[in-house]
Design a protein around this motif. Structure first.
Motif, PDB file in Angstrom:
ATOM      1  N   GLU A 112       9.512   0.007  -6.632  1.00 17.11           N
ATOM      2  CA  GLU A 112       8.171   0.590  -6.528  1.00 17.11           C
ATOM      3  C   GLU A 112       7.291  -0.725  -6.329  1.00 17.11           C
ATOM      4  OE1 GLU A 112       4.119   2.970  -7.633  1.00 17.11           O
ATOM      5  OE2 GLU A 112       5.822   2.904  -9.011  1.00 17.11           O
ATOM      6  N   LYS A 113       7.799  -1.878  -6.949  1.00 17.56           N
ATOM      7  CA  LYS A 113       7.186  -3.191  -6.915  1.00 17.56           C
ATOM      8  C   LYS A 113       7.450  -3.892  -5.553  1.00 17.56           C
ATOM      9  CE  LYS A 113       5.931  -4.226 -11.454  1.00 17.56           C
ATOM     10  NZ  LYS A 113       5.690  -5.314 -12.326  1.00 17.56           N
ATOM     11  N   ILE A 133       7.702  -2.310  -2.765  1.00 19.94           N
ATOM     12  CA  ILE A 133       6.543  -1.690  -1.820  1.00 19.94           C
ATOM     13  C   ILE A 133       5.274  -2.351  -1.947  1.00 19.94           C
ATOM     14  CG2 ILE A 133       5.595   0.285  -0.855  1.00 19.94           C
ATOM     15  CD1 ILE A 133       8.682   0.397  -0.557  1.00 19.94           C
ATOM     16  N   GLN A 134       4.738  -2.653  -3.115  1.00 18.82           N
ATOM     17  CA  GLN A 134       3.497  -3.231  -3.534  1.00 18.82           C
ATOM     18  C   GLN A 134       3.634  -4.534  -2.949  1.00 18.82           C
ATOM     19  OE1 GLN A 134       3.510  -2.794  -7.591  1.00 18.82           O
ATOM     20  NE2 GLN A 134       2.679  -0.747  -7.692  1.00 18.82           N
ATOM     21  N   ILE A 192      10.130   6.531   0.394  1.00 19.86           N
ATOM     22  CA  ILE A 192      10.862   5.404   0.701  1.00 19.86           C
ATOM     23  C   ILE A 192      11.795   5.256  -0.197  1.00 19.86           C
ATOM     24  CG2 ILE A 192      10.624   2.956   1.122  1.00 19.86           C
ATOM     25  CD1 ILE A 192       7.599   3.506   2.486  1.00 19.86           C
ATOM     26  N   LEU A 193      11.275   5.210  -1.441  1.00 18.91           N
ATOM     27  CA  LEU A 193      12.331   4.746  -2.792  1.00 18.91           C
ATOM     28  C   LEU A 193      13.441   5.894  -2.555  1.00 18.91           C
ATOM     29  CD1 LEU A 193       9.858   4.100  -5.406  1.00 18.91           C
ATOM     30  CD2 LEU A 193      11.105   2.508  -3.865  1.00 18.91           C
ATOM     31  N   THR A 236       5.393   8.215   2.031  1.00 17.20           N
ATOM     32  CA  THR A 236       5.064   7.867   0.936  1.00 17.20           C
ATOM     33  C   THR A 236       6.021   6.943  -0.006  1.00 17.20           C
ATOM     34  OG1 THR A 236       6.105   9.619  -0.363  1.00 17.20           O
ATOM     35  CG2 THR A 236       3.881  10.167   0.468  1.00 17.20           C
ATOM     36  N   THR A 237       5.450   6.212  -1.017  1.00 20.54           N
ATOM     37  CA  THR A 237       6.293   5.272  -1.760  1.00 20.54           C
ATOM     38  C   THR A 237       7.405   5.694  -2.309  1.00 20.54           C
ATOM     39  OG1 THR A 237       4.442   3.796  -2.154  1.00 20.54           O
ATOM     40  CG2 THR A 237       6.242   3.638  -3.501  1.00 20.54           C
ATOM     41  N   GLU A 238       7.053   7.312  -2.815  1.00 23.06           N
ATOM     42  CA  GLU A 238       8.384   8.019  -3.442  1.00 23.06           C
ATOM     43  C   GLU A 238       9.284   8.308  -2.113  1.00 23.06           C
ATOM     44  OE1 GLU A 238       4.936   8.689  -3.461  1.00 23.06           O
ATOM     45  OE2 GLU A 238       4.780   7.845  -5.669  1.00 23.06           O
ATOM     46  N   LEU A 288       5.378   3.242   6.068  1.00 23.50           N
ATOM     47  CA  LEU A 288       4.263   3.511   5.332  1.00 23.50           C
ATOM     48  C   LEU A 288       3.040   3.868   6.388  1.00 23.50           C
ATOM     49  CD1 LEU A 288       4.051   0.549   2.733  1.00 23.50           C
ATOM     50  CD2 LEU A 288       4.153   2.945   2.178  1.00 23.50           C
ATOM     51  N   ILE A 344       9.572  -1.561   6.157  1.00 22.25           N
ATOM     52  CA  ILE A 344       8.930  -0.957   4.927  1.00 22.25           C
ATOM     53  C   ILE A 344       7.289  -0.689   5.652  1.00 22.25           C
ATOM     54  CG2 ILE A 344       7.893  -0.956   2.572  1.00 22.25           C
ATOM     55  CD1 ILE A 344      11.031  -0.606   3.212  1.00 22.25           C
TER      56      ILE A 344
END
Length: 83
Positions: free
Chosen positions: A65-66, A68-69, A56-57, A52-54, A47, A43
């Protein structure tokens, strides 16, 4: 104005970090997300490559999302330990 106390920050971090698991039977014991076969390092690589997070999701629908955080927080904490 709401104030975020140290205790709240620690609780939020603990909640995120609980998503990162270390299991010798999953991904050779590397840190993974929620004991699934998604290594944190993958992950972070995505990045750092500019995804972007979107994105990857969208590519990994099992993730949230959490997650990734949590990977970013884990990397931050690990970096602080190595300094």
């Amino acid at each position: 104005m709401d104030f975020i106390t140290y205790d709240i920050v620690v609780a939020m971090e603990d909640e995120l970090l609980s998503r990162i698991t270390l299991n010798p039977n999953v991904s050779f014991g590397k840190p993974t997300i929620r004991n699934m076969r998604y290594p944190v390092e993958v992950i972070l690589d995505l990045l750092s490559a500019g995804m972007t997070t979107e994105e990857i999701l969208a590519d990994y629908p099992d993730l949230e999302e959490k997650d990734i955080q949590a990977c970013l927080l884990f990397a931050s904490k690990l970096d602080k330990l190595n300094c």
